[in-house]
Write a protein that holds these residues in place. Structure first.
Motif, PDB file in Angstrom:
ATOM      1  N   ASP A 154     -18.445 -45.982  57.815  1.00 15.17           N
ATOM      2  CA  ASP A 154     -19.017 -45.756  56.477  1.00 15.17           C
ATOM      3  C   ASP A 154     -18.312 -44.624  55.734  1.00 15.17           C
ATOM      4  OD1 ASP A 154     -20.717 -47.739  57.189  1.00 15.17           O
ATOM      5  OD2 ASP A 154     -22.525 -46.520  57.225  1.00 15.17           O
ATOM      6  N   LYS A 155     -17.038 -44.429  56.014  1.00 12.54           N
ATOM      7  CA  LYS A 155     -16.290 -43.379  55.320  1.00 12.54           C
ATOM      8  C   LYS A 155     -16.274 -43.649  53.820  1.00 12.54           C
ATOM      9  CE  LYS A 155     -11.807 -41.024  55.300  1.00 12.54           C
ATOM     10  NZ  LYS A 155     -10.437 -41.000  55.873  1.00 12.54           N
ATOM     11  N   LYS A 156     -16.614 -42.636  53.041  1.00  5.92           N
ATOM     12  CA  LYS A 156     -16.722 -42.797  51.596  1.00  5.92           C
ATOM     13  C   LYS A 156     -15.385 -42.527  50.912  1.00  5.92           C
ATOM     14  CE  LYS A 156     -21.621 -41.564  51.427  1.00  5.92           C
ATOM     15  NZ  LYS A 156     -22.644 -40.650  50.865  1.00  5.92           N
ATOM     16  N   GLY A 157     -15.158 -43.250  49.820  1.00  7.15           N
ATOM     17  CA  GLY A 157     -13.947 -43.059  49.031  1.00  7.15           C
ATOM     18  C   GLY A 157     -14.143 -43.659  47.656  1.00  7.15           C
ATOM     19  N   THR A 158     -13.066 -43.780  46.911  1.00  6.78           N
ATOM     20  CA  THR A 158     -13.118 -44.390  45.589  1.00  6.78           C
ATOM     21  C   THR A 158     -11.918 -45.307  45.393  1.00  6.78           C
ATOM     22  OG1 THR A 158     -11.889 -42.579  44.531  1.00  6.78           O
ATOM     23  CG2 THR A 158     -14.303 -42.391  44.571  1.00  6.78           C
ATOM     24  N   ILE A 159     -12.062 -46.268  44.493  1.00  4.89           N
ATOM     25  CA  ILE A 159     -10.936 -47.083  44.064  1.00  4.89           C
ATOM     26  C   ILE A 159     -10.972 -47.162  42.535  1.00  4.89           C
ATOM     27  CG2 ILE A 159     -10.778 -48.452  46.163  1.00  4.89           C
ATOM     28  CD1 ILE A 159     -12.189 -50.716  44.675  1.00  4.89           C
ATOM     29  N   THR A 160      -9.823 -47.245  41.927  1.00  7.06           N
ATOM     30  CA  THR A 160      -9.722 -47.339  40.475  1.00  7.06           C
ATOM     31  C   THR A 160      -9.155 -48.696  40.088  1.00  7.06           C
ATOM     32  OG1 THR A 160      -9.417 -44.947  40.244  1.00  7.06           O
ATOM     33  CG2 THR A 160      -8.723 -46.322  38.401  1.00  7.06           C
ATOM     34  N   LEU A 161      -9.853 -49.377  39.188  1.00  6.69           N
ATOM     35  CA  LEU A 161      -9.460 -50.717  38.760  1.00  6.69           C
ATOM     36  C   LEU A 161      -9.217 -50.736  37.257  1.00  6.69           C
ATOM     37  CD1 LEU A 161     -12.293 -52.688  40.616  1.00  6.69           C
ATOM     38  CD2 LEU A 161      -9.953 -52.382  41.424  1.00  6.69           C
ATOM     39  N   LYS A 162      -8.337 -51.610  36.824  1.00  6.14           N
ATOM     40  CA  LYS A 162      -8.209 -51.879  35.410  1.00  6.14           C
ATOM     41  C   LYS A 162      -9.535 -52.447  34.906  1.00  6.14           C
ATOM     42  CE  LYS A 162      -3.804 -50.927  34.561  1.00  6.14           C
ATOM     43  NZ  LYS A 162      -3.375 -49.922  33.558  1.00  6.14           N
ATOM     44  N   GLY A 163      -9.881 -52.133  33.669  1.00  6.78           N
ATOM     45  CA  GLY A 163     -11.157 -52.592  33.139  1.00  6.78           C
ATOM     46  C   GLY A 163     -11.339 -54.092  33.236  1.00  6.78           C
ATOM     47  N   LYS A 211     -17.524 -47.648  50.381  1.00  4.25           N
ATOM     48  CA  LYS A 211     -17.644 -47.249  51.775  1.00  4.25           C
ATOM     49  C   LYS A 211     -16.754 -48.148  52.617  1.00  4.25           C
ATOM     50  CE  LYS A 211     -22.442 -45.586  51.776  1.00  4.25           C
ATOM     51  NZ  LYS A 211     -23.795 -45.839  52.334  1.00  4.25           N
ATOM     52  N   ASN A 212     -16.105 -47.568  53.582  1.00  4.31           N
ATOM     53  CA  ASN A 212     -15.294 -48.334  54.525  1.00  4.31           C
ATOM     54  C   ASN A 212     -16.096 -48.475  55.816  1.00  4.31           C
ATOM     55  OD1 ASN A 212     -13.427 -49.318  56.403  1.00  4.31           O
ATOM     56  ND2 ASN A 212     -11.714 -48.344  55.337  1.00  4.31           N
ATOM     57  N   TYR A 213     -16.745 -49.637  55.983  1.00  2.00           N
ATOM     58  CA  TYR A 213     -17.618 -49.846  57.144  1.00  2.00           C
ATOM     59  C   TYR A 213     -16.837 -49.865  58.451  1.00  2.00           C
ATOM     60  CZ  TYR A 213     -21.229 -51.011  53.736  1.00  2.00           C
ATOM     61  OH  TYR A 213     -22.127 -50.969  52.697  1.00  2.00           O
ATOM     62  N   LYS A 214     -15.570 -50.237  58.392  1.00  2.00           N
ATOM     63  CA  LYS A 214     -14.767 -50.270  59.614  1.00  2.00           C
ATOM     64  C   LYS A 214     -14.411 -48.865  60.093  1.00  2.00           C
ATOM     65  CE  LYS A 214     -12.719 -54.807  58.725  1.00  2.00           C
ATOM     66  NZ  LYS A 214     -11.471 -55.589  58.523  1.00  2.00           N
ATOM     67  N   LYS A 215     -14.572 -47.878  59.207  1.00  2.00           N
ATOM     68  CA  LYS A 215     -14.268 -46.493  59.568  1.00  2.00           C
ATOM     69  C   LYS A 215     -15.514 -45.617  59.524  1.00  2.00           C
ATOM     70  CE  LYS A 215      -9.444 -46.663  58.004  1.00  2.00           C
ATOM     71  NZ  LYS A 215      -8.395 -46.045  57.133  1.00  2.00           N
ATOM     72  N   LEU A 223     -31.113 -64.678  52.472  1.00  6.44           N
ATOM     73  CA  LEU A 223     -30.609 -64.470  51.125  1.00  6.44           C
ATOM     74  C   LEU A 223     -29.099 -64.289  51.146  1.00  6.44           C
ATOM     75  CD1 LEU A 223     -30.891 -60.840  50.036  1.00  6.44           C
ATOM     76  CD2 LEU A 223     -32.302 -61.555  51.944  1.00  6.44           C
ATOM     77  N   LEU A 224     -28.484 -64.694  50.059  1.00  6.73           N
ATOM     78  CA  LEU A 224     -27.037 -64.697  49.945  1.00  6.73           C
ATOM     79  C   LEU A 224     -26.533 -63.458  49.239  1.00  6.73           C
ATOM     80  CD1 LEU A 224     -24.261 -66.375  49.962  1.00  6.73           C
ATOM     81  CD2 LEU A 224     -24.932 -67.021  47.621  1.00  6.73           C
ATOM     82  N   HIS A 225     -25.482 -62.848  49.783  1.00  5.93           N
ATOM     83  CA  HIS A 225     -24.675 -61.860  49.074  1.00  5.93           C
ATOM     84  C   HIS A 225     -23.251 -62.388  49.034  1.00  5.93           C
ATOM     85  CE1 HIS A 225     -27.296 -57.971  49.504  1.00  5.93           C
ATOM     86  NE2 HIS A 225     -27.822 -58.886  48.725  1.00  5.93           N
ATOM     87  N   THR A 226     -22.527 -62.068  47.961  1.00  9.69           N
ATOM     88  CA  THR A 226     -21.188 -62.626  47.804  1.00  9.69           C
ATOM     89  C   THR A 226     -20.101 -61.567  47.682  1.00  9.69           C
ATOM     90  OG1 THR A 226     -21.407 -62.749  45.395  1.00  9.69           O
ATOM     91  CG2 THR A 226     -22.124 -64.671  46.668  1.00  9.69           C
ATOM     92  N   TRP A 227     -20.454 -60.300  47.841  1.00  6.18           N
ATOM     93  CA  TRP A 227     -19.481 -59.247  47.565  1.00  6.18           C
ATOM     94  C   TRP A 227     -19.298 -58.288  48.736  1.00  6.18           C
ATOM     95  CZ3 TRP A 227     -24.243 -59.813  45.227  1.00  6.18           C
ATOM     96  CH2 TRP A 227     -25.230 -58.903  45.630  1.00  6.18           C
ATOM     97  N   GLY A 228     -18.155 -57.614  48.716  1.00  9.75           N
ATOM     98  CA  GLY A 228     -17.906 -56.477  49.584  1.00  9.75           C
ATOM     99  C   GLY A 228     -17.935 -55.219  48.736  1.00  9.75           C
ATOM    100  N   GLN A 229     -17.693 -54.075  49.348  1.00 11.18           N
ATOM    101  CA  GLN A 229     -17.764 -52.800  48.638  1.00 11.18           C
ATOM    102  C   GLN A 229     -16.767 -52.714  47.479  1.00 11.18           C
ATOM    103  OE1 GLN A 229     -19.332 -49.316  49.194  1.00 11.18           O
ATOM    104  NE2 GLN A 229     -20.920 -50.856  49.463  1.00 11.18           N
ATOM    105  N   ASP A 230     -15.627 -53.376  47.627  1.00  9.43           N
ATOM    106  CA  ASP A 230     -14.610 -53.316  46.583  1.00  9.43           C
ATOM    107  C   ASP A 230     -14.763 -54.435  45.552  1.00  9.43           C
ATOM    108  OD1 ASP A 230     -13.891 -55.464  48.118  1.00  9.43           O
ATOM    109  OD2 ASP A 230     -11.922 -54.697  48.672  1.00  9.43           O
ATOM    110  N   LEU A 231     -15.884 -55.160  45.623  1.00 12.23           N
ATOM    111  CA  LEU A 231     -16.224 -56.247  44.698  1.00 12.23           C
ATOM    112  C   LEU A 231     -15.410 -57.513  44.909  1.00 12.23           C
ATOM    113  CD1 LEU A 231     -16.881 -54.446  41.268  1.00 12.23           C
ATOM    114  CD2 LEU A 231     -18.459 -54.919  43.135  1.00 12.23           C
ATOM    115  N   HIS A 232     -14.591 -57.554  45.946  1.00 18.48           N
ATOM    116  CA  HIS A 232     -13.903 -58.799  46.248  1.00 18.48           C
ATOM    117  C   HIS A 232     -14.918 -59.826  46.742  1.00 18.48           C
ATOM    118  CE1 HIS A 232      -9.775 -57.993  45.416  1.00 18.48           C
ATOM    119  NE2 HIS A 232      -9.699 -56.954  46.241  1.00 18.48           N
TER     120      HIS A 232
END
Length: 298
Positions: free
Chosen positions: A258-267, A252-256, A116-125
């Motif tokens: 699974d360190k948890k954090g947040t990001i804020t994006l414009k709507g 989550k930052n898998y390279k670190k 199955l295909l996934h197309t995203w990373g944690q930051d939605l890129h």
């Protein structure tokens, strides 16, 4: 159209049902859901139904989880040719697994798996990759079952190199057949020399692929897979907060580790990233191969 359906879900726009208590007259209105596979509100029930139905289809055996990822250099091209190159990701990964597993050096048997295909990373890129669930063994030419070792039977480096070769081989064929479209930053690849330079760059990179043994038994494998089959780019519980202008999401930052954090994006940026992961209409997300080829599609 898909976004409009999601926006209308659980609102009066799609209709609903009115429940009235005969004793006290209390009224409750339940609006219909959109049932879109990209909707965060509709996937919980769909997942439970899918897991229940598929439990009877899976062979009672151990399985491996294998992931094939695409290099960053190819992401713009894949995004601009989604149907064609998503299909190629399935094709290249399936041929890689089937051919290597038949090699006596690794297993010498026909395996079964679904992808199955996934197309995203944690930051939605945009981060296209294929999740594959592979039987830990297969049938030999004389129809005898051959178990694999506890480790995955194909070395990761061999797997990645074979997948890279398969994908780039077919990509060259599509280019020669004039099947690819080029927009914005990818327009440069209409020039054959620029396209060949892109291929050369991709050939020199180590494509990231990993494997792990994750479960044993049909129920465990379906429950595990259910977390992936009905996962969308972001679920409601990852939205930490929002206001008139911004949306803050948990990551989550898998390279670190699974360190948890947040990001804020414009709507607007949040919506743009979400829409990048809506699949082409009619696209088959789960595909089955080898010994599992007769399992139902989703």
């Amino acid at each position: 159209m898909k976004l409009q359906n999601i926006l209308k879900g659980l609102t009066a726009a799609l209709g609903g049902n009115v429940h009235v208590c005969k004793e006290c007259g209390h009224i409750e209105v339940h609006y219909n859901s959109c049932r879109n596979r990209h909707c965060p509100s509709c996937q919980g029930v769909n997942k439970a139904i899918w897991v229940d139905k598929r439990s009877q289809d899976i062979l009672n055996a151990p399985y491996f989880h294998v992931v094939f990822t695409m290099p960053q250099e190819l992401q713009p091209l894949i995004y601009q040719n989604q149907k064609l190159l998503y299909d190629l990701m399935y094709k290249a990964s399936a041929q890689t697994l089937l051919e290597l597993s038949r090699d006596k050096k690794y297993l010498g048997a026909q395996i079964g798996f679904f992808s199955l295909l996934h197309t995203w990373g944690q930051d939605l890129h945009f981060h296209p990759h294929i999740h594959t669930v592979v039987l830990a063994g297969g049938l030999t030419k004389d129809k005898k079952w051959r178990n694999s070792s506890k480790k995955f039977f194909i070395p990761v480096k061999v797997l990645a190199k074979k997948f890279r070769g398969k994908f780039l081989y077919y990509l060259k064929q599509y280019y020669r057949q004039d099947l690819l479209k080029f927009f914005k930053e990818a327009v440069q690849y209409q020039n054959p020399k620029a396209f060949q330079s892109l291929l050369n760059q991709c050939y020199t990179k180590d494509w990231y692929t990993y494997t792990k043994r994750t479960f044993s038994g049909p129920l465990a494998v379906v429950q595990y897979l259910g977390r992936y089959t009905h996962r969308i780019a972001i679920s409601n519980n990852r939205i930490v907060s929002m206001d008139k202008d911004t949306v803050t999401i948990a990551v989550k930052n898998y390279k670190k580790g699974d360190k948890k954090g947040t990001i804020t994006l414009k709507g607007v940026e949040f919506i743009r990233r979400f829409l990048m992961h809506i699949l082409p209409k009619g696209f088959i997300k789960i595909r089955h191969y080898g010994l599992l080829a007769k399992v139902f599609f989703y």
